[in-house]
Structure formats: C-alpha cells, structure tokens
Design an enzyme around this catalytic site. Structure first.
Site, PDB file in Angstrom:
ATOM      1  N   HIS A 341       0.812  -1.213   0.000  1.00  0.00           N
ATOM      2  CA  HIS A 341       0.000   0.000   0.000  1.00  0.00           C
ATOM      3  C   HIS A 341       0.847   1.264   0.000  1.00  0.00           C
ATOM      4  O   HIS A 341       0.369   2.347  -0.340  1.00  0.00           O
ATOM      5  CB  HIS A 341      -0.922  -0.005   1.224  1.00  0.00           C
ATOM      6  CG  HIS A 341      -2.258   0.610   0.981  1.00  0.00           C
ATOM      7  ND1 HIS A 341      -2.407   1.837   0.368  1.00  0.00           N
ATOM      8  CD2 HIS A 341      -3.515   0.182   1.262  1.00  0.00           C
ATOM      9  CE1 HIS A 341      -3.704   2.135   0.299  1.00  0.00           C
ATOM     10  NE2 HIS A 341      -4.387   1.149   0.825  1.00  0.00           N
ATOM     11  N   LYS A 421     -30.029   3.455  -7.782  1.00  0.00           N
ATOM     12  CA  LYS A 421     -30.065   4.440  -8.865  1.00  0.00           C
ATOM     13  C   LYS A 421     -31.503   4.870  -9.147  1.00  0.00           C
ATOM     14  O   LYS A 421     -31.770   6.045  -9.413  1.00  0.00           O
ATOM     15  CB  LYS A 421     -29.425   3.845 -10.121  1.00  0.00           C
ATOM     16  CG  LYS A 421     -29.166   4.860 -11.224  1.00  0.00           C
ATOM     17  CD  LYS A 421     -28.385   4.221 -12.369  1.00  0.00           C
ATOM     18  CE  LYS A 421     -28.077   5.236 -13.455  1.00  0.00           C
ATOM     19  NZ  LYS A 421     -27.301   4.616 -14.582  1.00  0.00           N
ATOM     20  N   LYS A 424     -32.532   7.412  -6.947  1.00  0.00           N
ATOM     21  CA  LYS A 424     -31.697   8.609  -7.075  1.00  0.00           C
ATOM     22  C   LYS A 424     -30.820   8.802  -5.845  1.00  0.00           C
ATOM     23  O   LYS A 424     -30.672   9.921  -5.316  1.00  0.00           O
ATOM     24  CB  LYS A 424     -32.563   9.847  -7.327  1.00  0.00           C
ATOM     25  CG  LYS A 424     -33.366   9.771  -8.622  1.00  0.00           C
ATOM     26  CD  LYS A 424     -34.196  11.026  -8.853  1.00  0.00           C
ATOM     27  CE  LYS A 424     -34.976  10.919 -10.166  1.00  0.00           C
ATOM     28  NZ  LYS A 424     -35.803  12.132 -10.426  1.00  0.00           N
ATOM     29  N   SER A 426     -26.982   7.760  -3.998  1.00  0.00           N
ATOM     30  CA  SER A 426     -25.601   7.306  -4.174  1.00  0.00           C
ATOM     31  C   SER A 426     -25.404   5.982  -3.459  1.00  0.00           C
ATOM     32  O   SER A 426     -25.688   5.866  -2.259  1.00  0.00           O
ATOM     33  CB  SER A 426     -24.636   8.344  -3.609  1.00  0.00           C
ATOM     34  OG  SER A 426     -23.354   7.789  -3.380  1.00  0.00           O
ATOM     35  N   ASP A 428     -22.590   4.486  -2.707  1.00  0.00           N
ATOM     36  CA  ASP A 428     -21.524   4.558  -1.715  1.00  0.00           C
ATOM     37  C   ASP A 428     -22.022   5.201  -0.434  1.00  0.00           C
ATOM     38  O   ASP A 428     -21.772   4.696   0.675  1.00  0.00           O
ATOM     39  CB  ASP A 428     -20.341   5.350  -2.270  1.00  0.00           C
ATOM     40  CG  ASP A 428     -19.189   5.429  -1.277  1.00  0.00           C
ATOM     41  OD1 ASP A 428     -18.507   4.404  -1.085  1.00  0.00           O
ATOM     42  OD2 ASP A 428     -18.982   6.503  -0.688  1.00  0.00           O
ATOM     43  N   GLN A 553     -14.729   1.437  -0.547  1.00  0.00           N
ATOM     44  CA  GLN A 553     -15.357   0.784  -1.691  1.00  0.00           C
ATOM     45  C   GLN A 553     -14.348   0.704  -2.828  1.00  0.00           C
ATOM     46  O   GLN A 553     -13.829   1.724  -3.280  1.00  0.00           O
ATOM     47  CB  GLN A 553     -16.590   1.535  -2.181  1.00  0.00           C
ATOM     48  CG  GLN A 553     -17.184   0.895  -3.438  1.00  0.00           C
ATOM     49  CD  GLN A 553     -18.491   1.490  -3.912  1.00  0.00           C
ATOM     50  OE1 GLN A 553     -19.307   0.785  -4.474  1.00  0.00           O
ATOM     51  NE2 GLN A 553     -18.697   2.774  -3.701  1.00  0.00           N
TER      52      GLN A 553
END
Length: 627
Positions: A341, A421, A424, A426, A428, A553
């Site tokens: 990382h 979706k 409407k 998000s 995440d 995510q």
C-alpha cells in the site's frame, strides 16, 4: 492504514519525536503529460476547519467535553494567536512544495509503522476462479499473468496509459509508475523505498527464488510461449519441498525483520540474491494446491491465501511481501495479486488487477520464437544458525498472525446499484449509512468511522479521510428503529444524512479535509519548536480521529474481489463493492482484540445485511418503490 496515520499523529502530539523526511526519489523518466498542470494541494482556511471540527465532534462527545473543545477551538483561532501563526507557516510551505502532505503522510502511515505489512497494510485482490487440467495449463496461465502485467507496465512507461479523470479534472498518475519495479526496504527505525530499472521478474516456487529475464535481446518482451518454456524450467528444477522459506522473514514486524535483514545481507551471496528480488519488476508466486474446501468456504479461504498465504505450513514463505506487486497463482485455480500500500492506493492496485483479469479472458494467440533463451538463474541463500532461528521465529509469528485474522465475506443479493439508482441515491453513501446503522443497532453507540478519499486531483496526491459521522447521520441511525417516527420522516433523515456525507466527501477530494489540515499545523508546530496548542492535546482530539471502523469501496469491472486486514488490533475494516444487483461485503478484525462483540466480524457482517435490507424496506414502504 489511515487509522495508523491518525493514531501516529496523536503520538506526535503527546510528545514522541517526529522528523521531517526528504522527498522520496523515483527513477528518472518522462513525466506524464498532465502532471505539471495539476494544482498543488491547498491549505484549507483556518476558520472553516475549526467550524467543521466542532461539527464533527458534536455527535461523539459528551456535552461537557464538547464545551471544553469549543473553548479550545475559539482560543486557537483567535486573531493574532498561535493558530494564525501556524496557518501562515503551512501556507508558506505549501506555496513552495509540490505537495505539502504526501511525503509526511507516507512516512507516518507506512515507513515508520513497525507492524507487519501482512494483514495490516498490504492488500490483496482475488481474480476470478480458474480450473487447470494439468501442470502445463497451470504454467501457461501463469505465463499469461506475467504477459498481462508486463503489457500494463509498458503502457505506463511509454505513457500511453489513458489519463484518469474525476469530475472532468485530470488525476495524478504518479502512482502507476510506483506499482512495479518497487520494493520496501526494512530499516531499524524507519523503512525506505527502492525504485529500480531492472529487466527481470522473480519467480518463487517451493520457497525457491529465480531470476527470469523477460526481454529478448532486441528489447521485445518474451512471448507467452517463451514464458511457458522458462516457467517449466523453473518448476521442474524446484520440486524439492523442504527448502528454507526465506520469504517468511518479510512477514515479521518491521523491527524484527530489519534486524534479520541486516544479518541476512552480511553474506555476499545472500545480499546479491536479496538485491535481485528487490530490483525485479514484480514477483510471481507459484503456489501448491491446498486441501479442497466446500463452496461455502471458498471465498474466505481464497482471500486468506491471497492476503497472507495461509501460514508457514502452506504458502506464506512463498512470497516477498516487501515487493510493490506480487502475482499469485495456485495449482488448484486460485490466483490474485498482493500489493504494497505504500507505493499505490487500492483503486490503482485494482485497476492493474482488472487489466490482468481482463487479459486472461482474451483468446490465446500463439507467438513462438526460435531465439534461444538463457536458463532462469536460481537465487541461492546461505543459512547461519542465527538466520535459521529468525526463520523459525518468523514461522511462529506468522502462524499466530494468520490464525488471528477474522475475515468474513458475504454476497448481499437483495438489491444493488440499480435499485439505488432508481431511488436517485448514491450507492456509496447509502452503504456508509448502513454501516453506521449496523454498528449503532448492535452497541447502542456511535463509532468514529472513516472512508478514504482520493487527493489525486492534486499533484502527487494520495489519500485523506472522510469523517462519516455527522449530526445528520447520528439523527438518522438513532431514529431508524423508533416506532413512533413515521417512515416518511425516516426517509427525510436519511436524505439529510446522505447529503451531509456527499458534502463532506466533496470537501475532502477538493483538499479541504480537517484531519490533513490539523496534521499540517501540528507539523509546523514541531518544526518551529512551538509549544503544542491545547486543541491538539485535549482528549477530544484523540476521540475525533481514533477511528473504530475503517471502510472502503473498491469495485472491479472483471469479477475481482479486494481484501485487506485491519490496520491494527481493535479496528473493524469493511470493504464493499456495489454491483448492479448485489453487494459484495467483507469484514475483517483481529480475534485477539475481541474483548467484546464489537470486533466480531460475523456480527458486523450480519448487522450490515440486516441494515441494508431494512433500509430498502423503509424506502419501499414509504414510496411504493419496486424491488
């Protein structure tokens, strides 16, 4: 790893020394076309960060603590005070530096960290499952892994890799040049990074390392058929299974490994072998098969293998975990990648892995060559009683570390991106609220939660933290199971919480993170030998950034699954990938820190599934939405 960064800052504030670090040097090469045009990382306005800081503290402090923190903030930002002085110092540094944060961030988060890189900072990515009829097919697939990675590497250095954009703005592409031909070097107090220009990869099979030159004499890459020939040579000359696993030493905590490293390279043969590994483009790990498991156990077991190799009795010694990138392929069809990382963020690692996974799906093309190939060179190690003792200790410690990791996976298949979706919403942000709801339901309290945000819209940008807690999110999770509150009101609270999270996300990616700002001011106080302001020594500062949950995510386009362990004991690490009609969930924690149920991965993943399902039900009942 952002929690390690936050806790390290707390230690700095409490009096432990921290020294400024010189810029990390990279092998000279042409800069990508848009790099010079990227803006420098800005310094947020002082008053803005002070206001946001109190806003963030509101849901996690008691009233008396919040009052004390408010007084400290007011004292800190008063006209002519220490806050304004530190702000001016940081603005001066920022105006004369490509990125005032990244060098210090890398040092504190990674290079100074003494925890093992295995399970703590390295991340893994599991490729789609494969099935090999025989060894020849297994090695041919390994050759294709090599070819895919080298093709991607060529795109990076020839500068034909497309520039990435976010919200219409180009992103810094520097990390792509650091993924391969890189290696972390252990040091007694802090580690360093090595970037090389080698034309070889290393291959490890049955704990035995080989140098494989991957370029022909005319400068072209070896074909897949040529790579197959070389891999067969390596495989057939390393069938002995009782060799010392020198790679297991890289799984140790960095203090132990640095001492073993110094002993190891005292011998010139060992030093040359280690140097060959460190300077390779990447490391290919040819792993042996393991006892078959049920289909239910496959995902978790496979992720463990990619992340740490399964322990000393299996493949943990068949690695060199300091390498920037390792490709892993097991004879029973498991394959994937393991990344350091420190050289690149998870989204970059996933992009490289996605490219490799997509390459494996392409039709194979025969590209035979008559050019004679040099026999791959086996790397030799001389063992002393002291090194033998270090290897045995590393085996024991690795087995403890492996057994301590509590990693659970689940596929939540009731809905995915398409449903959200249609609402409407998000995906995440919806997941972030579900995580907070799951935790609050289980423990009846809020937990400081962070999500990383990219700073790649700025030159040399890496990551900063999004503080997922807000008064709006607290109001939503506290109201959700209150039967006296109508669903319509709960939906309104959800929308307010989601709007707050989107706003904080936008602030972070535009360089307005509170935490990074405070970090810069702390560094200025240390550099200028100024007494540390009370705002940074108060317990409220510790509570603000001592995250209990780390989330992220990382979504694949080709069926890859990311995996990582928690940064340190006491932390719950949550990965999720929102797909069209399902959500992949992964929760990890350390069993040794499970003094209460809050660190139990099983409980958390079940809580998330319940929270997601109930939040969907709320939306359906409130609006008549279709499932």
């Amino acid at each position: 790893m952002l929690r390690v960064y936050s806790r390290a800052l707390v230690k700095v504030v409490m009096g432990k020394p921290w020294h400024l670090v010189k810029p990390v040097s990279v092998v000279a090469g042409r800069n990508l076309s848009q790099q010079k045009g990227l803006p420098r990382l800005p310094v947020p306005p002082l008053q803005q960060s002070c206001e946001l800081y109190l806003h963030f503290l509101e849901p996690i402090l008691e009233l008396d603590e919040l009052q004390r923190a408010t007084e400290l903030v007011e004292e800190f930002q008063k006209a002519g005070g220490v806050g304004e002085r530190l702000q001016r110092d940081l603005e001066r540094v920022a105006s004369n530096t490509d990125n005032w944060l990244t060098e210090h961030w890398m040092k504190i988060m990674y290079l100074d960290c003494r925890l093992p890189v295995v399970n703590n900072s390295n991340n893994g990515i599991l490729f789609p499952r494969m099935d090999f009829r025989d060894t020849q097919e297994y090695l041919r697939c390994a050759a294709r892994l090599i070819a895919a990675a080298l093709e991607f590497n060529t795109m990076i250095w020839s500068e034909i890799l497309p520039v990435k954009y976010m919200k219409g703005k180009p992103l810094c592409m520097k990390q792509y040049k650091q993924v391969m031909s890189s290696c972390r070097i252990p040091g007694l107090k802090t580690d360093s990074l090595l970037f090389s220009t080698g034309k070889h990869i290393t291959v490890v099979h049955n704990f035995q390392f080989f140098v494989l030159e991957v370029y022909n004499s005319d400068g072209t890459l070896l074909t897949i058929d040529q790579l197959c020939v070389q891999l067969e040579r390596i495989y057939n000359s390393s069938l002995q299974t009782d060799m010392e696993p020198f790679g297991i030493l890289t799984t140790e905590n960095r203090d132990n490994w640095s001492k073993s490293y110094m002993n190891l390279i005292k011998d010139e043969t060992n030093k040359a072998s280690v140097s060959a590994i460190q300077s390779s483009i990447f490391n290919l790990c040819l792993d042996g098969a393991m006892p078959p498991l049920s289909e239910e156990m496959y995902p978790s077991n496979a992720l463990h293998q990619i992340l740490h190799g399964g322990g000393s009795q299996w493949n943990s010694g068949n690695r060199w975990f300091d390498k920037g990138m390792q490709l892993i392929i097991r004879e029973d069809g498991i394959s994937g990648s393991n990344f350091s990382h420190v050289v690149a963020d998870g989204i970059v690692a996933m992009e490289v892995s996605d490219y490799v996974a997509a390459y494996l799906k392409k039709p194979q093309v025969m590209q035979s060559s008559m050019e004679p190939l040099p026999v791959p060179r086996k790397l030799h190690f001389n063992i002393t009683p002291e090194i033998k003792k270090d290897i045995e200790e590393a085996k024991q410690n690795m087995d403890i570390l492996t057994q301590d990791l509590d990693l659970k996976t689940s596929v939540f298949d009731h809905f995915g991106r398409n449903f959200l979706k249609a609402q409407k919403m998000s995906s995440d942000v919806f997941l972030q609220l579900a995580i907070q709801l799951a935790y609050y339901r289980t423990y009846q309290r809020l937990c400081p939660t962070m999500e990383p945000a990219t700073l790649r819209m700025f030159r040399l940008g890496r990551l900063c933290s999004i503080n997922s807690n807000s008064p709006a999110s607290a109001a939503f999770v506290k109201a959700f199971d209150d039967n006296k509150i109508q669903n319509s009101e709960k939906v309104n609270l959800l929308k307010k919480a989601m709007e707050a999270q989107r706003w904080h996300t936008n602030m972070a990616i535009n360089g307005q993170s509170i935490e990074t700002h405070w970090h810069g001011l702390i560094m200025m106080a240390i550099q200028e030998n100024i007494s540390m302001p009370d705002i940074f020594t108060d317990t409220s500062y510790t509570k603000a950034f001592d995250y209990g949950i780390s989330t992220s995510q990382v979504t694949s386009k080709n069926g890859c699954l990311p995996c990582c362990g928690p940064d340190e004991p006491g932390l719950i690490d949550i990965l999720y990938s929102v797909m069209d009609n399902h959500v992949d969930l992964e929760v990890s924690s350390f069993k040794s820190s499970n003094t209460c149920k809050e660190s139990n991965s099983d409980a958390m993943i079940r809580g998330m599934e319940d929270a997601l399902y109930d939040m969907r039900t709320m939306l359906v009942q409130s609006s008549g939405a279709k499932l």
